[in-house]
Motif scaffolding. Structure first.
Motif, short mmCIF file in Angstrom:
data_model
loop_
_atom_site.label_atom_id
_atom_site.label_comp_id
_atom_site.label_asym_id
_atom_site.label_seq_id
_atom_site.Cartn_x
_atom_site.Cartn_y
_atom_site.Cartn_z
N HIS A 64 0.80 -1.22 0.00
CA HIS A 64 0.00 0.00 0.00
C HIS A 64 0.83 1.27 0.00
O HIS A 64 0.35 2.32 -0.37
CB HIS A 64 -0.93 0.01 1.22
CG HIS A 64 -0.19 0.09 2.53
ND1 HIS A 64 0.34 -1.03 3.14
CD2 HIS A 64 0.12 1.15 3.32
CE1 HIS A 64 0.93 -0.66 4.28
NE2 HIS A 64 0.82 0.63 4.41
N TYR A 65 2.11 1.18 0.40
CA TYR A 65 2.92 2.39 0.51
C TYR A 65 3.51 2.82 -0.83
O TYR A 65 4.24 3.81 -0.90
CB TYR A 65 4.03 2.23 1.54
CG TYR A 65 4.87 0.98 1.38
CD1 TYR A 65 5.91 0.96 0.45
CD2 TYR A 65 4.64 -0.15 2.15
CE1 TYR A 65 6.68 -0.18 0.29
CE2 TYR A 65 5.41 -1.28 2.00
CZ TYR A 65 6.43 -1.29 1.08
OH TYR A 65 7.20 -2.41 0.92
N HIS A 66 3.20 2.14 -1.92
CA HIS A 66 3.65 2.56 -3.25
C HIS A 66 2.49 3.17 -4.02
O HIS A 66 1.33 2.75 -3.90
CB HIS A 66 4.24 1.38 -4.04
CG HIS A 66 5.70 1.18 -3.78
ND1 HIS A 66 6.19 0.83 -2.55
CD2 HIS A 66 6.78 1.32 -4.59
CE1 HIS A 66 7.50 0.74 -2.61
NE2 HIS A 66 7.90 1.04 -3.84
N LEU A 67 2.80 4.18 -4.83
CA LEU A 67 1.79 4.86 -5.62
C LEU A 67 1.35 3.99 -6.79
O LEU A 67 2.12 3.16 -7.29
CB LEU A 67 2.36 6.19 -6.15
CG LEU A 67 2.92 7.16 -5.12
CD1 LEU A 67 3.50 8.39 -5.83
CD2 LEU A 67 1.86 7.59 -4.11
N GLN A 68 0.12 4.19 -7.24
CA GLN A 68 -0.38 3.43 -8.38
C GLN A 68 0.16 3.97 -9.70
O GLN A 68 0.35 3.23 -10.65
CB GLN A 68 -1.91 3.47 -8.39
CG GLN A 68 -2.53 2.71 -7.22
CD GLN A 68 -2.05 1.26 -7.15
OE1 GLN A 68 -2.17 0.51 -8.12
NE2 GLN A 68 -1.50 0.88 -6.00
N THR A 69 0.37 5.27 -9.76
CA THR A 69 1.03 5.90 -10.92
C THR A 69 2.09 6.84 -10.39
O THR A 69 1.92 7.48 -9.34
CB THR A 69 0.02 6.68 -11.78
OG1 THR A 69 -0.65 7.64 -10.96
CG2 THR A 69 -0.99 5.77 -12.42
N PRO A 70 3.22 6.97 -11.10
CA PRO A 70 4.31 7.81 -10.58
C PRO A 70 4.02 9.29 -10.77
O PRO A 70 3.31 9.69 -11.69
CB PRO A 70 5.50 7.38 -11.43
CG PRO A 70 4.90 6.96 -12.73
CD PRO A 70 3.56 6.36 -12.40
N SER A 299 17.56 15.80 -15.12
CA SER A 299 17.15 14.50 -14.60
C SER A 299 15.66 14.26 -14.81
O SER A 299 14.85 15.17 -14.64
CB SER A 299 17.46 14.39 -13.11
OG SER A 299 18.84 14.44 -12.85
N LEU A 300 15.33 13.05 -15.15
CA LEU A 300 13.96 12.56 -15.08
C LEU A 300 13.81 11.92 -13.70
O LEU A 300 14.56 11.02 -13.34
CB LEU A 300 13.71 11.54 -16.18
CG LEU A 300 12.41 10.72 -16.09
CD1 LEU A 300 11.19 11.62 -16.15
CD2 LEU A 300 12.36 9.67 -17.19
N VAL A 301 12.85 12.42 -12.92
CA VAL A 301 12.64 11.92 -11.57
C VAL A 301 11.23 11.33 -11.50
O VAL A 301 10.25 12.04 -11.70
CB VAL A 301 12.78 13.03 -10.51
CG1 VAL A 301 12.66 12.46 -9.10
CG2 VAL A 301 14.10 13.77 -10.68
N MET A 302 11.14 10.04 -11.23
CA MET A 302 9.84 9.39 -11.02
C MET A 302 9.71 9.06 -9.54
O MET A 302 10.53 8.32 -8.98
CB MET A 302 9.71 8.12 -11.87
CG MET A 302 9.70 8.38 -13.36
SD MET A 302 8.95 7.04 -14.34
CE MET A 302 9.82 5.61 -13.77
N ILE A 303 8.70 9.62 -8.90
CA ILE A 303 8.44 9.36 -7.49
C ILE A 303 7.44 8.22 -7.40
O ILE A 303 6.31 8.32 -7.90
CB ILE A 303 7.90 10.62 -6.79
CG1 ILE A 303 8.89 11.78 -6.95
CG2 ILE A 303 7.64 10.32 -5.32
CD1 ILE A 303 10.26 11.54 -6.37
N PHE A 324 5.68 16.96 -14.85
CA PHE A 324 5.13 16.56 -16.13
C PHE A 324 4.37 15.25 -15.97
O PHE A 324 4.29 14.69 -14.87
CB PHE A 324 6.24 16.42 -17.17
CG PHE A 324 6.99 17.69 -17.44
CD1 PHE A 324 6.51 18.63 -18.34
CD2 PHE A 324 8.17 17.99 -16.76
CE1 PHE A 324 7.18 19.82 -18.57
CE2 PHE A 324 8.84 19.17 -16.98
CZ PHE A 324 8.34 20.09 -17.89
N SER A 325 3.82 14.76 -17.06
CA SER A 325 3.08 13.49 -17.00
C SER A 325 4.01 12.31 -17.33
O SER A 325 5.05 12.48 -17.97
CB SER A 325 1.90 13.51 -17.98
OG SER A 325 2.38 13.50 -19.33
N TYR A 326 3.59 11.13 -16.91
CA TYR A 326 4.32 9.91 -17.23
C TYR A 326 4.39 9.71 -18.75
O TYR A 326 5.42 9.29 -19.28
CB TYR A 326 3.63 8.73 -16.55
CG TYR A 326 4.27 7.38 -16.82
CD1 TYR A 326 5.51 7.07 -16.26
CD2 TYR A 326 3.63 6.42 -17.59
CE1 TYR A 326 6.09 5.82 -16.49
CE2 TYR A 326 4.19 5.18 -17.81
CZ TYR A 326 5.43 4.88 -17.26
OH TYR A 326 6.01 3.66 -17.48
#
Length: 606
Positions: A64-70, A299-303, A324-326
């Protein structure tokens, strides 16, 4: 019991060796230079722990602690030195520095003296320069999982960066979530054979007749988009060739024959991801938002988790960033979701030749000829893209000038035409209307960072902002610097002004004879005078018309204050409004009055 039948099913993460309490698993190199586990049946107890820790065999439970979309960001460090020394925008280093401040441990890949790569973890921030930047080789992670687990059980804060398969292996090894662990992976195109890289390094060391002492993949000598391989040698010589000329890059980027077999069918692509943060180069950002690209690395940063978002939030003041969007990130970064294409080259024959021939002959046989046409087309595309980028930067730069001829002329003079201006990147100078710059014979303006001149609080104000660099003088800007309208900088003949960032407010005067150095993050209020030159000479023995001024980092100088020659101001000091400073000021002290005296110590401000 781990048994490797299909080499595409082993990513070489080394986790099975760490989890085995019987020490039954060792790693052995195959003829391609990749390691694979080997189990000693006399020591193995068939407990199954190695199979339950293998990231290729086990599907990791995205809890549950991970996002469904970055959440996706383009970002780069405001620290120009870190940004230029990093593979992309320097975001990993900024995250790591935040961890060090909390007495935490930072882990990642480093080169060994024999030009192999291994994983390390330490609280010593002096190692960050070695951890920084991509290595593009398979890194040995033996022992790292046990070490991290030990630190976590001691309640140490840990920030660990590795390949996606190594990060998944770590979480499987730990078998539980630790609040004090933050993991970071990267968009991986594939890891390469250490054996091939050693053959390449042997070729270079023979050519330069010396041992290599420093290796930098993706050095930015020719810019971020046209990155280079740079190798320094013990005899002082240096090798540097860009991605289109270097024989290792050509083999990796345009062929891929010496990439690990499992990378052609990578199981760790796409989203959701196991890590808290994913980093990469934000290729294509110049087409999405040209303001985020200065050809110095973005850098591209995906959280991927709330924990990752919390760490990213903690560095936002030290970076430039936009969200920005994925889908936007995916456009020119296909490696986020797709594995490397399998090359047509026969691996068996290729590695036979690696064993028998010098690297340059292997490269000529397998890479160079077949890549020439593709290389030319890509370089043409890159050149056209760069020309468009330059045109957009010019158009954006002159917009605040309201098409004033004289101001556009200044913008062009500083950014493009003057050979007395040293520019670390394209268009570092942004002037606003009524900004005047005079650079006399032999003088030099060095722009290692962005410099905004004539910034106005009242937009239509006609107040002039002026810079005069007299003969053989020098002004150096090392950090983002804003000079507000009405201010005047004059560097006397042969003087040197060094500014590491921050801003000067309206109507500030800086008169520099000898040397003035202003540290990072300084706030200098209206009507301040900083003067290291007297203009007139007193007839007196030992009298000096100029003496240097040194102002430390994060210094606040209040309205109407005067800083006179020969003064050093320590980090974090505050100079009260109207004060006249004639003596040194200690760090974190407040001084006030005429002449200024210490009124308080051990002060911090923000």
């Amino acid at each position: 019991m781990i048994s490797i039948i299909d080499k595409e099913k082993c990513c070489g993460c080394n986790a099975c060796g760490d989890i085995c309490n019987q020490h039954a698993i060792t790693f052995h190199l195959d003829r391609e230079g990749f390691w694979y586990p080997r189990v000693d049946p006399n020591l193995c107890t068939n407990c199954g722990m190695c199979e339950r820790t293998c990231p290729q065999l086990v599907k990791y439970d995205q809890k549950h602690y991970h996002l469904q979309t970055p959440r996706v960001f383009a970002a780069y460090s405001k620290d120009e030195d870190i940004r230029m020394d990093s593979t992309s925008g320097g975001i990993h280093s900024m995250l790591a520095l935040n961890i060090y401040k909390k007495q935490g441990y930072v882990g990642g890949a480093i080169y060994n003296s024999d030009h192999t790569v291994s994983q390390t973890i330490s609280y010593d921030k002096e190692l960050l320069s070695q951890i920084r930047s991509s290595k593009y080789l398979q890194s040995n992670a033996e022992g790292i999982y046990r070490h991290i687990q030990s630190l976590l059980k001691q309640d140490k804060l840990v920030f660990f960066c590795g390949t996606p398969c190594q990060i998944k292996a770590l979480h499987l090894f730990l078998r539980k979530d630790y609040e004090n662990l933050i993991t970071c992976d990267f968009v991986c195109r594939g890891v390469n054979s250490p054996k091939v890289f050693l053959s390449y390094m042997k070729m270079l060391e023979k050519e330069f007749k010396s041992t290599a002492t420093n290796i930098k993949f993706k050095a930015k000598d020719e810019g971020w988009h046209n990155f280079s391989m740079r190798v320094k040698f013990a005899n002082g010589k240096e090798y540097c060739k860009n991605r289109w000329q270097d024989l290792f890059f050509i083999g990796y980027l345009q062929n891929g024959v010496f990439t690990r077999p499992s990378c052609f069918a990578c199981r760790f692509k796409g989203f959701p991801r196991t890590s808290d943060i994913t980093l990469a180069d934000f290729w294509g950002i110049e087409n999405i938002d040209p303001s985020m690209d200065q050809d110095k690395g973005t850098s591209l940063v995906m959280i991927n988790s709330p924990k990752g978002m919390k760490l990213f939030e903690s560095i936002k003041e030290q970076i430039e960033w936009k969200e920005f969007s994925y889908e936007e990130a995916l456009k020119e970064n296909p490696a986020i979701e797709n594995s490397l294409n399998r090359p047509d080259t026969n691996r068996e024959i290729f590695f036979n030749d690696i064993d028998k021939l010098p690297y340059y002959k292997v490269a000529q046989k397998y890479f160079v000829q077949q890549s020439t046409k593709e290389s030319i087309l890509k370089r043409i595309k890159l050149k056209l893209g760069y020309m468009y980028y330059m045109a957009q930067k010019f158009k954006k730069g002159i917009k605040p000038l309201h098409y004033s001829y004289s101001d556009i002329k200044t913008f062009k003079f500083i950014n493009l035409s003057s050979d007395q201006v040293v520019r670390a990147f394209d268009y570092p100078f942004q002037n606003y209307k009524y900004s005047l710059v005079q650079i006399d014979k032999g003088a030099q303006l060095v722009l290692n960072s962005k410099f905004e001149m004539g910034v106005k609080q009242v937009e239509m104000s006609r107040i002039e902002t002026r810079i005069l660099l007299e003969n053989n003088s020098k002004m150096i800007v090392n950090g983002l610097f804003r000079m507000y309208a009405g201010s005047y900088i004059r560097v006397i003949e042969s003087g040197t002004l060094i500014i590491h960032g921050g801003f000067i407010n309206e109507n500030v005067q800086i008169i520099c004879g000898d040397t003035i150095e202003i540290g990072k993050d300084c706030t200098i209020g209206r009507d301040v005078v900083i003067r290291s030159y007297d203009a007139h000479k007193i007839i007196k023995e030992e009298y000096q018309i100029s003496e240097s001024i040194h102002i430390g980092e994060h210094v606040w100088i209040g309205q109407g204050a005067t800083i006179l020659k020969g003064v050093t101001i320590g980090n974090g000091a505050i100079i009260a409004a109207g004060a006249i400073v004639t003596r040194d000021v200690p760090a974190h002290a407040i001084v006030a009055g005429i002449p200024a005296k210490i009124v308080e110590t051990n002060v911090n401000w923000e």
